[in-house]
Design a protein around this motif. Sequence first.
Motif, mmCIF file in Angstrom:
data_model
loop_
_atom_site.group_PDB
_atom_site.id
_atom_site.type_symbol
_atom_site.label_atom_id
_atom_site.label_comp_id
_atom_site.label_asym_id
_atom_site.label_seq_id
_atom_site.Cartn_x
_atom_site.Cartn_y
_atom_site.Cartn_z
ATOM 1 N N GLN A 160 -28.471 -48.163 -0.267
ATOM 2 C CA GLN A 160 -29.284 -48.691 0.831
ATOM 3 C C GLN A 160 -30.781 -48.632 0.531
ATOM 4 O O GLN A 160 -31.584 -49.221 1.258
ATOM 5 C CB GLN A 160 -28.967 -47.911 2.116
ATOM 6 C CG GLN A 160 -27.552 -48.157 2.617
ATOM 7 C CD GLN A 160 -27.154 -47.234 3.759
ATOM 8 O OE1 GLN A 160 -27.802 -46.215 4.002
ATOM 9 N NE2 GLN A 160 -26.091 -47.588 4.461
ATOM 10 N N ILE B 4 -32.266 -38.517 -2.752
ATOM 11 C CA ILE B 4 -32.716 -39.704 -2.034
ATOM 12 C C ILE B 4 -34.243 -39.807 -2.006
ATOM 13 O O ILE B 4 -34.820 -40.886 -2.194
ATOM 14 C CB ILE B 4 -32.172 -39.694 -0.586
ATOM 15 C CG1 ILE B 4 -30.635 -39.791 -0.593
ATOM 16 C CG2 ILE B 4 -32.773 -40.826 0.228
ATOM 17 C CD1 ILE B 4 -30.085 -41.087 -1.080
ATOM 18 N N ILE C 265 -23.220 -35.179 5.309
ATOM 19 C CA ILE C 265 -22.272 -36.002 4.528
ATOM 20 C C ILE C 265 -21.146 -35.126 3.998
ATOM 21 O O ILE C 265 -19.968 -35.528 4.007
ATOM 22 C CB ILE C 265 -23.004 -36.702 3.368
ATOM 23 C CG1 ILE C 265 -23.984 -37.738 3.905
ATOM 24 C CG2 ILE C 265 -22.003 -37.363 2.420
ATOM 25 C CD1 ILE C 265 -24.823 -38.411 2.846
ATOM 26 N N TYR D 20 -27.944 -33.324 2.531
ATOM 27 C CA TYR D 20 -26.593 -33.846 2.292
ATOM 28 C C TYR D 20 -25.510 -33.070 3.033
ATOM 29 O O TYR D 20 -24.322 -33.365 2.886
ATOM 30 C CB TYR D 20 -26.281 -33.828 0.797
ATOM 31 C CG TYR D 20 -26.936 -34.946 0.025
ATOM 32 C CD1 TYR D 20 -26.421 -36.239 0.061
ATOM 33 C CD2 TYR D 20 -28.074 -34.722 -0.724
ATOM 34 C CE1 TYR D 20 -27.025 -37.280 -0.632
ATOM 35 C CE2 TYR D 20 -28.685 -35.746 -1.436
ATOM 36 C CZ TYR D 20 -28.154 -37.019 -1.384
ATOM 37 O OH TYR D 20 -28.760 -38.037 -2.071
ATOM 38 N N GLN E 248 -20.010 -41.614 -0.434
ATOM 39 C CA GLN E 248 -21.030 -41.564 0.615
ATOM 40 C C GLN E 248 -22.436 -41.376 0.028
ATOM 41 O O GLN E 248 -23.402 -41.979 0.494
ATOM 42 C CB GLN E 248 -20.716 -40.442 1.611
ATOM 43 C CG GLN E 248 -19.554 -40.751 2.541
ATOM 44 C CD GLN E 248 -19.796 -41.987 3.397
ATOM 45 O OE1 GLN E 248 -20.832 -42.110 4.047
ATOM 46 N NE2 GLN E 248 -18.854 -42.905 3.399
ATOM 47 N N LYS F 63 -23.332 -44.673 -1.403
ATOM 48 C CA LYS F 63 -23.680 -45.619 -0.334
ATOM 49 C C LYS F 63 -25.119 -45.393 0.134
ATOM 50 O O LYS F 63 -25.877 -46.356 0.322
ATOM 51 C CB LYS F 63 -22.717 -45.452 0.845
ATOM 52 C CG LYS F 63 -23.057 -46.344 2.033
ATOM 53 C CD LYS F 63 -22.202 -46.009 3.238
ATOM 54 C CE LYS F 63 -22.674 -46.782 4.469
ATOM 55 N NZ LYS F 63 -21.906 -46.415 5.686
ATOM 56 N N GLU F 64 -25.500 -44.115 0.335
ATOM 57 C CA GLU F 64 -26.869 -43.796 0.756
ATOM 58 C C GLU F 64 -27.882 -44.340 -0.249
ATOM 59 O O GLU F 64 -28.901 -44.909 0.120
ATOM 60 C CB GLU F 64 -27.028 -42.278 0.882
ATOM 61 C CG GLU F 64 -26.275 -41.649 2.038
ATOM 62 C CD GLU F 64 -26.894 -41.970 3.385
ATOM 63 O OE1 GLU F 64 -28.118 -41.835 3.514
ATOM 64 O OE2 GLU F 64 -26.140 -42.375 4.289
#
Length: 321
Positions: free
Chosen positions: A86, A20, A50, A47, A79, A82-83
């Motif tokens: 965003q 990320i 998650i 992570y 998941q 999804k992160e």
Amino acid sequence: MNKLEQLKTMTTVVADTGNIESIRRFQPTDATTNPTLLLQAAQLESYQEILKKSVQHAIKENLPGESFLQSATDYFTVQVGKEISQIIPGRVSTEVDARLSFDTQATVEKAKRFIELYNNHGVSSDRILIKIASTWEGIQAAAELERNGINCNLTLLFSFSQAVACAEAGVTLISPFVGRIYDWYQKKSPNIKILPKEDPGVKSVQEIYRYYKENSYPTIVMGASFRTTGQIEELAGCDYLTISPDLLEALENDNAPLTRQLFPNIELTPENSTPKLNENLFRWQMNEDAMATDKLAEGIRNFAVNQQQLENIIKQLASQK
């Protein structure tokens, strides 16, 4: 402008990472993940929450053995996606289990499962590319998924035949692997230095790109698996390029001019037409291409190992509950 900024003016830059922080830093349009990157993510502190939620989700479903592992890994995969969704404005590529690479229907079902999970977590289908190995069975699965409005990214692509079959199947995007082709030829001739302009991986993507444009195929060409910035620079102008954080950083730190190499406005010429591929012809052409056959098989095996390692991490977590 540095070379990364220059590249973004002519090519859609995609981050080849599940990290990320790297995605935030380099601000790509899209991002790609695969079992190797998900395994790396599962070992990062950021992570762990998650990962725990993924195990808890599977426990609540009260599924046995293999079904439990599939549920937890699917949940973790989505998941992570999804992160990422965003942070980026574009699409996230999410890869189907490599062990399904020779099972068309199982690939279709897994893809639909991913889309269902994404939708349940507020991520629309148009933000996702389902990533599938470019086997004959995988390409047929992608054709079915595309007909049903699920967009696909065909990966582990090493040959012109795979690219032609993908275009004929109407897939959204292909990921020809530059670096792994380079690795194969470099291993065969370790004493010969392969320059970017002569790189067989670079030439493969250039050939595919020109063929697609000459024949007006809408499928996006996304060069992948780079070893050097020189390989990337030789493909400046390609539709998309997916690049690892270390090479994104190298491009960011280079302020030299970047020259565009590929252009979409190519006219069709008769000699660039090829016969329509059926299964027999596809398999024969792959059989005749030792590099593509070797690297496709190796890539599937390695991704399968990474998937199993991720499952082992989940098993260990579940045993602590």
